[in-house]
Design an enzyme around this catalytic site. Structure first.
Site, PDB file in Angstrom:
ATOM      1  N   GLN A  13       0.823  -1.220   0.000  1.00 43.47           N
ATOM      2  CA  GLN A  13       0.000   0.000   0.000  1.00 43.47           C
ATOM      3  C   GLN A  13       0.852   1.262   0.000  1.00 43.47           C
ATOM      4  O   GLN A  13       0.662   2.162  -0.814  1.00 43.47           O
ATOM      5  CB  GLN A  13      -0.916   0.010   1.238  1.00 43.47           C
ATOM      6  CG  GLN A  13      -1.972  -1.072   1.230  1.00 43.47           C
ATOM      7  CD  GLN A  13      -3.148  -0.715   0.333  1.00 43.47           C
ATOM      8  OE1 GLN A  13      -2.992  -0.358  -0.820  1.00 43.47           O
ATOM      9  NE2 GLN A  13      -4.344  -0.807   0.877  1.00 43.47           N
ATOM     10  N   ASN A 123       6.963  -0.858  10.878  1.00 43.23           N
ATOM     11  CA  ASN A 123       6.696  -0.800  12.322  1.00 43.23           C
ATOM     12  C   ASN A 123       7.137  -2.070  13.050  1.00 43.23           C
ATOM     13  O   ASN A 123       7.231  -3.121  12.415  1.00 43.23           O
ATOM     14  CB  ASN A 123       5.187  -0.613  12.542  1.00 43.23           C
ATOM     15  CG  ASN A 123       4.810   0.860  12.602  1.00 43.23           C
ATOM     16  OD1 ASN A 123       5.517   1.676  13.165  1.00 43.23           O
ATOM     17  ND2 ASN A 123       3.667   1.186  12.014  1.00 43.23           N
ATOM     18  N   ARG A 154      -0.528  14.880  11.357  1.00 41.65           N
ATOM     19  CA  ARG A 154      -1.865  14.558  11.884  1.00 41.65           C
ATOM     20  C   ARG A 154      -2.322  15.640  12.857  1.00 41.65           C
ATOM     21  O   ARG A 154      -3.476  16.089  12.818  1.00 41.65           O
ATOM     22  CB  ARG A 154      -1.828  13.180  12.564  1.00 41.65           C
ATOM     23  CG  ARG A 154      -1.754  12.059  11.557  1.00 41.65           C
ATOM     24  CD  ARG A 154      -1.503  10.706  12.182  1.00 41.65           C
ATOM     25  NE  ARG A 154      -1.752   9.644  11.201  1.00 41.65           N
ATOM     26  CZ  ARG A 154      -1.292   8.407  11.291  1.00 41.65           C
ATOM     27  NH1 ARG A 154      -0.555   8.045  12.333  1.00 41.65           N
ATOM     28  NH2 ARG A 154      -1.569   7.515  10.359  1.00 41.65           N
ATOM     29  N   HIS A 178       7.100   6.502  18.058  1.00 37.70           N
ATOM     30  CA  HIS A 178       5.904   6.409  17.221  1.00 37.70           C
ATOM     31  C   HIS A 178       4.943   5.416  17.869  1.00 37.70           C
ATOM     32  O   HIS A 178       4.816   4.273  17.459  1.00 37.70           O
ATOM     33  CB  HIS A 178       6.295   5.949  15.821  1.00 37.70           C
ATOM     34  CG  HIS A 178       5.139   5.904  14.873  1.00 37.70           C
ATOM     35  ND1 HIS A 178       4.338   6.976  14.627  1.00 37.70           N
ATOM     36  CD2 HIS A 178       4.665   4.900  14.091  1.00 37.70           C
ATOM     37  CE1 HIS A 178       3.415   6.628  13.743  1.00 37.70           C
ATOM     38  NE2 HIS A 178       3.583   5.376  13.409  1.00 37.70           N
TER      39      HIS A 178
HETATM   40  P1  A3D Z   1       1.563  -3.793   2.942  1.00 39.46           P
HETATM   41  O1  A3D Z   1       0.583  -3.215   1.992  1.00 39.46           O
HETATM   42  O2  A3D Z   1       1.264  -5.133   3.533  1.00 39.46           O
HETATM   43  O3  A3D Z   1       2.997  -3.835   2.205  1.00 39.46           O
HETATM   44  C1  A3D Z   1       4.117  -4.427   2.783  1.00 39.46           C
HETATM   45  C2  A3D Z   1       4.875  -5.152   1.666  1.00 39.46           C
HETATM   46  O4  A3D Z   1       6.111  -5.667   2.181  1.00 39.46           O
HETATM   47  C3  A3D Z   1       4.112  -6.335   1.069  1.00 39.46           C
HETATM   48  O5  A3D Z   1       3.911  -6.132  -0.330  1.00 39.46           O
HETATM   49  C4  A3D Z   1       5.032  -7.515   1.352  1.00 39.46           C
HETATM   50  O6  A3D Z   1       5.012  -8.517   0.323  1.00 39.46           O
HETATM   51  C5  A3D Z   1       6.389  -6.822   1.434  1.00 39.46           C
HETATM   52  N1  A3D Z   1       7.427  -7.628   2.048  1.00 39.46           N
HETATM   53  C6  A3D Z   1       7.316  -8.583   3.028  1.00 39.46           C
HETATM   54  N2  A3D Z   1       8.526  -9.117   3.257  1.00 39.46           N
HETATM   55  C7  A3D Z   1       9.418  -8.517   2.438  1.00 39.46           C
HETATM   56  C8  A3D Z   1      10.822  -8.657   2.203  1.00 39.46           C
HETATM   57  N3  A3D Z   1      11.563  -9.538   2.895  1.00 39.46           N
HETATM   58  N4  A3D Z   1      11.388  -7.887   1.253  1.00 39.46           N
HETATM   59  C9  A3D Z   1      10.656  -6.995   0.564  1.00 39.46           C
HETATM   60  N5  A3D Z   1       9.327  -6.817   0.730  1.00 39.46           N
HETATM   61  C10 A3D Z   1       8.722  -7.584   1.655  1.00 39.46           C
HETATM   62  O7  A3D Z   1       1.822  -2.791   4.171  1.00 39.46           O
HETATM   63  P2  A3D Z   1       1.820  -1.183   4.146  1.00 39.46           P
HETATM   64  O8  A3D Z   1       2.517  -0.710   2.913  1.00 39.46           O
HETATM   65  O9  A3D Z   1       0.461  -0.695   4.448  1.00 39.46           O
HETATM   66  O10 A3D Z   1       2.712  -0.911   5.458  1.00 39.46           O
HETATM   67  C11 A3D Z   1       4.082  -1.273   5.464  1.00 39.46           C
HETATM   68  C12 A3D Z   1       4.685  -1.085   6.847  1.00 39.46           C
HETATM   69  O11 A3D Z   1       4.665   0.302   7.200  1.00 39.46           O
HETATM   70  C13 A3D Z   1       3.957  -1.805   7.996  1.00 39.46           C
HETATM   71  O12 A3D Z   1       4.915  -2.382   8.871  1.00 39.46           O
HETATM   72  C14 A3D Z   1       3.191  -0.705   8.690  1.00 39.46           C
HETATM   73  O13 A3D Z   1       2.941  -0.981  10.035  1.00 39.46           O
HETATM   74  C15 A3D Z   1       4.158   0.445   8.525  1.00 39.46           C
HETATM   75  N6  A3D Z   1       3.576   1.793   8.689  1.00 39.46           N
HETATM   76  C16 A3D Z   1       4.342   2.700   9.358  1.00 39.46           C
HETATM   77  C17 A3D Z   1       3.862   3.981   9.532  1.00 39.46           C
HETATM   78  C18 A3D Z   1       4.688   4.971  10.291  1.00 39.46           C
HETATM   79  O14 A3D Z   1       4.293   6.109  10.440  1.00 39.46           O
HETATM   80  C19 A3D Z   1       5.987   4.578  10.835  1.00 39.46           C
HETATM   81  C20 A3D Z   1       2.606   4.364   9.016  1.00 39.46           C
HETATM   82  C21 A3D Z   1       1.874   3.411   8.324  1.00 39.46           C
HETATM   83  C22 A3D Z   1       2.378   2.105   8.156  1.00 39.46           C
END
Ligand code: A3D
Length: 311
Positions: A13, A123, A154, A178
């Protein structure tokens, strides 16, 4: 002169939105990397974005891949690899799975691009950026976590919604980890230079601070499956842009403190100058006694999660 190369590790995402924003801002060529199981998804996103190019007019090449060789010599990495939260989960619940993923990602980035600037988003953020730093052996200037920008944004959004005034004129910062213990520095928040404490009654401000602390969870609950992605992507792009264009913007980021704010050896949200040297400086200022207490409280929460990494 070739264009900078920006590699997005994780093409889910946030990763997809990072690719769109990096291309639209013409920050450079973009590589979207994901695991082999998700290779079709990132190749498809890359093609879709190339087909958006004639309409938007951006000049950027975009590649989807699961081959680490394709990220070789990247200038910037933005890491979102991992799993996001589901309703009822704390960010800390992600530690076990995401730490394993970070170990794999950090060693591969070290091999492919040892001089890159790295922005971590996965995270639990403060522990994940610490893990990347420890495993990669990168310098502290090369590694930073995106969280304070989002938390501050935010807070800004909620103040703009409350006052009905332009969000462009709202400034404020949120420091610390965070998580729910983050520290909004409300006394320094202004709208067009006017203190928000003169514009919004104290009890209402306290409610806005509370909403800010739990803003991520509010979205997780609404989605039912996953967490925020538009705003997190934009925040990381601002950080990458400040590095690539040497803008020296001051952004609350998880940076390695070595004595600043009396914190030593931990990544935590502090006002950070990002320029061509990466994390160039942390801007310190005097905190009130209450703010110091809150910062110590959030530091304890960060320490607890970092200790659980065993690094
Ligand atoms: P998501 O849409 O699930 O995307 C994560 C991607 O990582 C997926 O496409 C997985 O296939 C891929 N992935 C898994 N393992 C590996 C690997 N070894 N190498 C490369 N890619 C891999 O999640 P998202 O994009 O919504 O969120 C990603 C992360 O950001 C999560 O851990 C959330 O908790 C975090 N996040 C942090 C914040 C902050 O403000 C810090 C805000 C929102 C989300």
């Amino acid at each position: 002169m070739s264009r900078p190369k920006i590699s997005l590790i994780g093409g889910g995402q946030i990763g997809g939105n990072l690719a769109l924003l990096a291309a639209q801002k013409e920050l450079g060529d973009v590589v979207i990397f994901d695991i082999p199981k998700a290779e079709g998804m990132v190749k498809g996103k890359a093609l879709d974005l190339l087909q958006l190019r004639p309409h938007d007019g951006y000049d950027a090449n975009i590649v989807g891949t699961s081959d680490w060789n394709d990220v070789k010599d990247s200038d910037v990495f933005i890491i979102t690899a991992g799993i996001p939260r589901k309703p009822g989960m704390d960010r800390e619940d992600l530690l076990g799975i995401n730490l394993g993923i970070m170990k794999d990602v950090a060693s591969n980035i070290k091999e492919q691009a040892p001089n890159a600037f790295v922005i971590v988003i996965s995270n639990p953020l403060d522990a994940m950026v610490y893990a990347f730093y420890k495993i990669s052996g990168f310098s502290k200037n090369q590694v930073v976590g995106m969280a304070g920008a989002l938390d501050s944004g935010r807070f800004r959004a909620f103040i703009a919604m409350e006052t009905g005034l332009s969000v462009q004129d709202v400034t404020c910062m949120v420091l610390g980890g965070h998580g729910d213990t983050m520290v909004p520095i409300t006394r320094l928040a202004t709208v067009g230079g006017v203190p928000v404490t003169d514009l919004i009654p104290a009890e209402r401000l306290a409610e806005i601070e509370h909403r800010t602390r739990f803003a991520g969870g509010e979205i997780v609950k609404l989605f039912g499956n996953g967490s925020a992605f538009y705003a997190p992507a934009q925040c990381a792009i601002e950080m990458a842009e400040s590095y690539l264009k040497d803008k020296k913007r001051v952004i609350p980021c998880a940076s390695l403190c070595e004595g600043e704010f009396d914190i030593d050896g931990y990544f935590i949200g502090v006002p950070t100058v990002i320029g061509s040297g990466g994390v160039e400086k942390i801007l310190e200022f005097d905190l009130t006694d209450d703010e110091k207490t809150e910062l110590n409280n959030t530091l304890d929460a960060v320490k607890k999660t970092v200790n659980e990494t065993g690094l």
